[in-house]
Scaffold this active site. Sequence first.
Site, PDB file in Angstrom:
ATOM      1  N   MET A 299      14.790  -7.769  47.729  1.00 54.92           N
ATOM      2  CA  MET A 299      15.866  -7.235  46.893  1.00 54.92           C
ATOM      3  C   MET A 299      16.833  -8.343  46.491  1.00 54.92           C
ATOM      4  SD  MET A 299      17.035  -4.807  45.259  1.00 54.92           S
ATOM      5  CE  MET A 299      16.638  -3.127  45.675  1.00 54.92           C
TER       6      MET A 299
ATOM      7  N   PHE B 117      35.104 -10.005  83.582  1.00 51.41           N
ATOM      8  CA  PHE B 117      33.706 -10.261  83.238  1.00 51.41           C
ATOM      9  C   PHE B 117      33.153  -9.104  82.394  1.00 51.41           C
ATOM     10  CE2 PHE B 117      29.126  -9.774  84.438  1.00 51.41           C
ATOM     11  CZ  PHE B 117      28.673 -10.860  83.713  1.00 51.41           C
ATOM     12  N   GLN B 118      32.562  -9.443  81.267  1.00 46.20           N
ATOM     13  CA  GLN B 118      31.971  -8.477  80.322  1.00 46.20           C
ATOM     14  C   GLN B 118      32.971  -7.413  79.850  1.00 46.20           C
ATOM     15  OE1 GLN B 118      28.094  -7.248  81.960  1.00 46.20           O
ATOM     16  NE2 GLN B 118      27.220  -8.949  80.802  1.00 46.20           N
TER      17      GLN B 118
ATOM     18  N   LYS C   6      34.329   1.531  84.979  1.00 47.76           N
ATOM     19  CA  LYS C   6      33.407   1.734  86.104  1.00 47.76           C
ATOM     20  C   LYS C   6      34.025   2.597  87.213  1.00 47.76           C
ATOM     21  CE  LYS C   6      30.067  -0.787  88.897  1.00 47.76           C
ATOM     22  NZ  LYS C   6      29.479  -2.107  89.180  1.00 47.76           N
TER      23      LYS C   6
ATOM     24  N   GLU D 246      20.571  -2.999  72.265  1.00 49.96           N
ATOM     25  CA  GLU D 246      21.468  -1.844  72.130  1.00 49.96           C
ATOM     26  C   GLU D 246      21.619  -1.386  70.677  1.00 49.96           C
ATOM     27  OE1 GLU D 246      22.139  -4.524  73.928  1.00 49.96           O
ATOM     28  OE2 GLU D 246      22.723  -3.920  75.960  1.00 49.96           O
TER      29      GLU D 246
HETATM   30  C1  FAD Z   1      19.859  -1.371  48.316  1.00 48.68           C
HETATM   31  C2  FAD Z   1      20.549  -0.053  48.076  1.00 48.68           C
HETATM   32  C3  FAD Z   1      20.510   0.518  46.821  1.00 48.68           C
HETATM   33  C4  FAD Z   1      21.096   1.768  46.602  1.00 48.68           C
HETATM   34  N1  FAD Z   1      20.940   2.350  45.368  1.00 48.68           N
HETATM   35  C5  FAD Z   1      21.321   3.654  45.214  1.00 48.68           C
HETATM   36  C6  FAD Z   1      21.028   4.360  43.998  1.00 48.68           C
HETATM   37  O1  FAD Z   1      20.429   3.840  43.058  1.00 48.68           O
HETATM   38  N2  FAD Z   1      21.407   5.660  43.923  1.00 48.68           N
HETATM   39  C7  FAD Z   1      22.040   6.308  44.963  1.00 48.68           C
HETATM   40  O2  FAD Z   1      22.298   7.511  44.868  1.00 48.68           O
HETATM   41  N3  FAD Z   1      22.367   5.643  46.077  1.00 48.68           N
HETATM   42  C8  FAD Z   1      22.003   4.348  46.238  1.00 48.68           C
HETATM   43  N4  FAD Z   1      22.279   3.702  47.430  1.00 48.68           N
HETATM   44  C9  FAD Z   1      23.030   4.448  48.468  1.00 48.68           C
HETATM   45  C10 FAD Z   1      24.542   4.343  48.267  1.00 48.68           C
HETATM   46  O3  FAD Z   1      24.999   3.117  48.743  1.00 48.68           O
HETATM   47  C11 FAD Z   1      25.270   5.507  48.998  1.00 48.68           C
HETATM   48  O4  FAD Z   1      24.910   5.507  50.353  1.00 48.68           O
HETATM   49  C12 FAD Z   1      24.911   6.873  48.440  1.00 48.68           C
HETATM   50  O5  FAD Z   1      24.907   6.887  47.039  1.00 48.68           O
HETATM   51  C13 FAD Z   1      25.923   7.896  48.946  1.00 48.68           C
HETATM   52  O6  FAD Z   1      25.374   9.156  48.857  1.00 48.68           O
HETATM   53  P1  FAD Z   1      26.266  10.454  48.779  1.00 48.68           P
HETATM   54  O7  FAD Z   1      27.235  10.366  47.652  1.00 48.68           O
HETATM   55  O8  FAD Z   1      25.313  11.588  48.797  1.00 48.68           O
HETATM   56  O9  FAD Z   1      27.194  10.408  50.056  1.00 48.68           O
HETATM   57  P2  FAD Z   1      27.028  10.492  51.621  1.00 48.68           P
HETATM   58  O10 FAD Z   1      27.354   9.174  52.187  1.00 48.68           O
HETATM   59  O11 FAD Z   1      25.781  11.160  52.039  1.00 48.68           O
HETATM   60  O12 FAD Z   1      28.300  11.395  51.911  1.00 48.68           O
HETATM   61  C14 FAD Z   1      28.241  12.769  51.917  1.00 48.68           C
HETATM   62  C15 FAD Z   1      29.443  13.393  51.214  1.00 48.68           C
HETATM   63  O13 FAD Z   1      29.370  14.797  51.468  1.00 48.68           O
HETATM   64  C16 FAD Z   1      30.514  15.229  52.167  1.00 48.68           C
HETATM   65  N5  FAD Z   1      30.080  16.197  53.166  1.00 48.68           N
HETATM   66  C17 FAD Z   1      29.508  15.965  54.359  1.00 48.68           C
HETATM   67  N6  FAD Z   1      29.231  17.106  54.986  1.00 48.68           N
HETATM   68  C18 FAD Z   1      29.629  18.095  54.164  1.00 48.68           C
HETATM   69  C19 FAD Z   1      29.614  19.524  54.247  1.00 48.68           C
HETATM   70  N7  FAD Z   1      29.118  20.156  55.313  1.00 48.68           N
HETATM   71  N8  FAD Z   1      30.109  20.224  53.220  1.00 48.68           N
HETATM   72  C20 FAD Z   1      30.658  19.602  52.138  1.00 48.68           C
HETATM   73  N9  FAD Z   1      30.691  18.262  51.996  1.00 48.68           N
HETATM   74  C21 FAD Z   1      30.174  17.520  52.997  1.00 48.68           C
HETATM   75  C22 FAD Z   1      31.143  13.999  52.778  1.00 48.68           C
HETATM   76  O14 FAD Z   1      32.531  14.168  52.961  1.00 48.68           O
HETATM   77  C23 FAD Z   1      30.790  12.929  51.743  1.00 48.68           C
HETATM   78  O15 FAD Z   1      31.729  12.892  50.703  1.00 48.68           O
HETATM   79  C24 FAD Z   1      21.758   2.436  47.656  1.00 48.68           C
HETATM   80  C25 FAD Z   1      21.846   1.843  48.911  1.00 48.68           C
HETATM   81  C26 FAD Z   1      21.235   0.619  49.137  1.00 48.68           C
HETATM   82  C27 FAD Z   1      21.292   0.030  50.513  1.00 48.68           C
HETATM   83  C1  TPP Z   2      21.737  -6.763  58.275  1.00 44.07           C
HETATM   84  C2  TPP Z   2      21.651  -7.084  56.817  1.00 44.07           C
HETATM   85  N1  TPP Z   2      21.727  -8.375  56.410  1.00 44.07           N
HETATM   86  C3  TPP Z   2      21.624  -8.670  55.090  1.00 44.07           C
HETATM   87  C4  TPP Z   2      21.468  -7.695  54.155  1.00 44.07           C
HETATM   88  C5  TPP Z   2      21.384  -8.029  52.659  1.00 44.07           C
HETATM   89  N2  TPP Z   2      20.052  -7.639  52.137  1.00 44.07           N
HETATM   90  C6  TPP Z   2      19.860  -6.490  51.464  1.00 44.07           C
HETATM   91  S1  TPP Z   2      18.261  -6.236  51.030  1.00 44.07           S
HETATM   92  C7  TPP Z   2      17.801  -7.691  51.717  1.00 44.07           C
HETATM   93  C8  TPP Z   2      16.364  -8.149  51.693  1.00 44.07           C
HETATM   94  C9  TPP Z   2      15.483  -7.282  52.518  1.00 44.07           C
HETATM   95  O1  TPP Z   2      14.240  -7.938  52.668  1.00 44.07           O
HETATM   96  P1  TPP Z   2      12.996  -7.149  53.194  1.00 44.07           P
HETATM   97  O2  TPP Z   2      13.302  -6.426  54.427  1.00 44.07           O
HETATM   98  O3  TPP Z   2      11.825  -8.074  53.235  1.00 44.07           O
HETATM   99  O4  TPP Z   2      12.805  -6.039  52.095  1.00 44.07           O
HETATM  100  P2  TPP Z   2      12.302  -6.151  50.574  1.00 44.07           P
HETATM  101  O5  TPP Z   2      13.529  -6.109  49.731  1.00 44.07           O
HETATM  102  O6  TPP Z   2      11.535  -7.419  50.446  1.00 44.07           O
HETATM  103  O7  TPP Z   2      11.461  -4.926  50.422  1.00 44.07           O
HETATM  104  C10 TPP Z   2      18.908  -8.371  52.270  1.00 44.07           C
HETATM  105  C11 TPP Z   2      18.854  -9.691  52.921  1.00 44.07           C
HETATM  106  C12 TPP Z   2      21.440  -6.361  54.629  1.00 44.07           C
HETATM  107  N3  TPP Z   2      21.339  -5.333  53.801  1.00 44.07           N
HETATM  108  N4  TPP Z   2      21.499  -6.097  55.966  1.00 44.07           N
END
Ligand code: FAD
Ligand code: TPP
Length: 559
Positions: free
Chosen positions: A470, A110-111, A160, A48
């Site tokens: 990472m 159940f469930q 249900k 799911e």
């Molecule tokens: C491993 C990892 C590394 C990351 N590193 C980076 C990085 O280096 N740089 C980076 O940028 N991010 C990075 N991120 C992503 C980060 O965590 C955030 O998800 C991201 O920065 C949020 O983007 P955003 O500010 O565009 O917001 P979003 O989450 O896209 O939010 C959108 C915003 O726009 C507003 N909005 C929505 N619809 C409308 C509309 N119609 N009109 C006006 N406003 C609207 C919402 O209210 C909200 O405030 C990383 C994520 C991971 C998993």
């Molecule tokens: C469900 C979940 N568990 C743990 C993490 C923490 N986490 C972030 S990146 C990462 C490693 C990802 O490994 P892989 O998919 O091999 O990607 P790589 O960084 O090697 O490209 C982990 C464990 C996460 N983001 N999501």
Amino acid sequence: MKTGAKILVESLQREGVETIFGYPGGSVLPIYDELYDSPLRHILVRHEQAAAHAADGFARASGRVGVCLATSGPGACNLVTGIATAYMDSVPVVAITGQVPTTMLGNDAFQESDIQGITMPITKHNYLVKDTAEIARVVKEAFYIAGTGRKGPVLVDLPKDVNTREIKDPQVPEKVYLRGYNPTFKGHKRQIEKAIEMITQAERPLIYAGGGVISSDASAELVDFATQHGIPITTTLMGLGCIPCDHPLNLGMLGMHGTEYANFAVTESDLLIAIGARFDDRVTGKLDTFAPHARIIHIDIDPAEIGKNKRVDVPIVGDVREVLKEMIAGMRKKSACEAWQKRIKHWKQHHPLRYGKDASCLYPQFIIQQLSDLVKGDAVIVSEVGQNQMWTAQYFCFRKPRTWITSGGLGTMGYGFPAAIGAHFARPDVPVFDIAGDGSIQMNIQEMGTASHYRIPVKIAILNNMYLGMVRQWQELFYDRRYSFTELPPVEFVKIANAYGIDGVKVESCDEVVPALTAALECDGPFVMDFRIEREENVFPMVPAGAAINEMIGGHPPS
Ligand SMILES: Cc1cc2nc3c(=O)[nH]c(=O)nc-3n(C[C@H](O)[C@H](O)[C@H](O)COP(=O)(O)OP(=O)(O)OC[C@H]3O[C@@H](n4cnc5c(N)ncnc54)[C@H](O)[C@@H]3O)c2cc1C
Ligand SMILES: Cc1ncc(C[n+]2csc(CCOP(=O)(O)OP(=O)(O)O)c2C)c(N)n1
Ligand SMILES: [Mg+2]
């Protein structure tokens, strides 16, 4: 007379739904019986969680509401990570769950699980429907809430007996009216004027564009606005694609793994125009050193985002597209800030993204670049989470909105493959790639069953470093190379794919990359590429957690 299940299916059709992703069970048997000979296409996933991610991938790629369906208890609970993922990235999804009969609610039947309670903090709204006569209205409201304003997931829990009871054909309301839910679309005139005044005066303006630009379908207006006034644009991870990668005003991504020039520009700008972006900590780093010389304009549809992390000078609550149209109409002639543009050009030349040059190494960045050159923007690129995600964000040249799909806010490993399956149903006209890590792909690898069953032509490119890369990178840089539980033993992914009836290829050297990508593109079904990449390659530049964003490991100070 109609059963609740029939009313539900008809209500979905009325909303224009064609495809739903789901998994059956006891409490949803009446719904599945309706689906048996309904024109709705139901895709049977293998878990799911994947149904929720597929609905989410469909929504991001299409701009429409995605729908998933699960049974009560374990089925509903398995949706939770997918719902939370959609919530964090403001993605419109309607999740429908079965529930135990109303007479047994609260009896530990159940469930039974209180999925309304469980999902309260991770949905925009949720419903437990206790009366068959309410189904049609609730479904209409659910789609309206999910798909308007700041979009997000809505859950509809259906006991249900509510689905089996027969009632007279229900009245369906023409329009949705919800007291207390009135998103603001038009920006305040006076605030827009103030913003225009500031932009006209600014010498070093910078647009910081986020996911809100994509969800508002405002990319064209954004590029228009920026080009008319010569304002450079940096985007968040979620905003990639809102300006073509090779547009002269584009600075790429900012933040923790952003480009050096984007982060320098933020630090030196005198006016930051945040558009549909939420000042996330991955972007800002240390807050008081983020854009220290800038006044800030913030355009966002959600008033709760204004001033949440950073003080703002001119807030404009409204829809990005509407506000930008007004700003374009109201802007006075402005100088193109030539000195500022020259400075940025200089940074772009002297601080490009870069990686190793050893021809005997299979660099992940090289693979992404080759893919980018091959598809030239005509593909939907989905990623998993980790280094694979960041390399794709840095090195793939996105040219159009809704062609980049990734879990940003929750960072959900296992998101990419099922989201790519969902994206295919939104964009059957283009190839869909899941750029995966060897860790992430194993979190929903069972969906190879779904892809094979329906011959869904998703191409999975595994950047296989045999590490949770990472996390290993953080251990290398900040934990003295103590690789605690981040090494993964080798897996023959092609053999797993073959067992599901999917073709694939293992790639161990640079010259095999393009042939593998070409084979994937030529194959009319799903395809797996197991790229054995440099094991300890890192994502650079990198802003250490809590540092200022212009202090990057793997970068050098602005010249
Ligand atoms: C491993 C990892 C590394 C990351 N590193 C980076 C990085 O280096 N740089 C980076 O940028 N991010 C990075 N991120 C992503 C980060 O965590 C955030 O998800 C991201 O920065 C949020 O983007 P955003 O500010 O565009 O917001 P979003 O989450 O896209 O939010 C959108 C915003 O726009 C507003 N909005 C929505 N619809 C409308 C509309 N119609 N009109 C006006 N406003 C609207 C919402 O209210 C909200 O405030 C990383 C994520 C991971 C998993
Ligand atoms: C469900 C979940 N568990 C743990 C993490 C923490 N986490 C972030 S990146 C990462 C490693 C990802 O490994 P892989 O998919 O091999 O990607 P790589 O960084 O090697 O490209 C982990 C464990 C996460 N983001 N999501
Ligand atoms: Mg890995």
